[in-house]
Design an enzyme around this catalytic site. Structure first.
Site, PDB file in Angstrom:
ATOM      1  N   HIS A 138      -1.150  -5.854   1.444  1.00 39.32           N
ATOM      2  CA  HIS A 138      -2.219  -6.698   1.389  1.00 39.32           C
ATOM      3  C   HIS A 138      -1.836  -8.384   0.841  1.00 39.32           C
ATOM      4  CE1 HIS A 138      -5.509  -3.432   2.564  1.00 39.32           C
ATOM      5  NE2 HIS A 138      -5.721  -4.729   3.322  1.00 39.32           N
ATOM      6  N   GLU A 156       0.821  -1.101  -0.069  1.00 43.42           N
ATOM      7  CA  GLU A 156       0.157   0.008   0.002  1.00 43.42           C
ATOM      8  C   GLU A 156       0.642   1.126   0.131  1.00 43.42           C
ATOM      9  OE1 GLU A 156      -2.935  -0.048  -0.632  1.00 43.42           O
ATOM     10  OE2 GLU A 156      -3.380  -2.071  -0.149  1.00 43.42           O
ATOM     11  N   CYS A 182      -7.137  -2.308   8.607  1.00 43.22           N
ATOM     12  CA  CYS A 182      -6.094  -2.488   7.797  1.00 43.22           C
ATOM     13  C   CYS A 182      -5.133  -1.148   7.778  1.00 43.22           C
ATOM     14  CB  CYS A 182      -5.811  -3.147   6.524  1.00 43.22           C
ATOM     15  SG  CYS A 182      -6.338  -4.914   6.475  1.00 43.22           S
TER      16      CYS A 182
END
Length: 198
Positions: free
Chosen positions: A165, A79, A141
């Site tokens: 992820h 991310e 998350c």
């Protein structure tokens, strides 16, 4: 060098979570000279950040790699950014928020300080599907990615941190025929490659 590696417990309708298995398996391993501290976080808006910061205080790691399940994605996705927002489905304790800030006076967002481009290039070199993601969502998350970065900023630490992820593992796909899934062995291999790049 110590790396704090976190995953999550099962949540929602998922009766298992590959990231829990990954961190428990790699815990105490040495990867490329780095000692891995593997810990599982609760899927709980009210507790996940507290548990994470307790681990940061206790272990004083040299890097923080946070893993989470993105069921439906067919590749590993580091991310790029975490935003100061909690929104979405109920967590495991029934907490649910709409447009709520994670840190009331915090900045709007924090960028990952992991070498995400280098990570994706290394995974691709090993023929592992991957791409950088520009949204960690607004669930737990995203919350822990944001809180790790905020803790590091407040304490003036110079350590990399970020969130990655992972796709579902095969156990989750047994009853969900259309769900993309990977073997746990491949997810473990990919995680070790990621850790080598930190």
């Amino acid at each position: 060098m110590n790396i704090l590696l976190t995953g999550f417990e099962p949540f929602s309708e998922m009766d298992s979570n590959p990231t829990e298995h990954i961190v428990k398996t790699i815990n105490r391993e040495t990867v490329d000279g780095k000692t891995i501290i593997g810990k599982v976080l609760p899927v709980d808006f009210q507790q996940a950040g507290t548990v994470l910061t307790d681990y940061l205080n206790e272990y004083n790691p040299d890097a923080v790699v946070l893993l989470g399940l993105a069921a439906g994605r067919n590749r590993i996705t580091p991310e790029r950014i975490a935003i100061n927002c909690m929104d979405g489905d109920q967590d495991n304790e029934g907490n649910q928020y709409t447009d709520k800030k994670i840190i009331a006076e915090g900045p709007d967002a924090y960028f990952s300080t992991l070498p995400i481009r280098k990570i994706t290039q290394s995974l691709q070199h090993h023929s592992i599907p991957t791409s950088i993601s520009n949204t960690a969502g607004t669930y737990v998350c995203n919350q822990v990615m944001y809180q790790a970065a905020h803790f590091i900023k407040l304490h003036k630490l110079e350590i990399p941190s970020g969130f990655i992820h992972m796709p579902a593992h095969h156990d989750l796909a047994v009853s969900r025929p259309s769900l993309p899934s990977w073997s746990l062995d491949d997810l473990l291999k990919a995680t070790r490659i990621i850790l080598e790049e930190i």
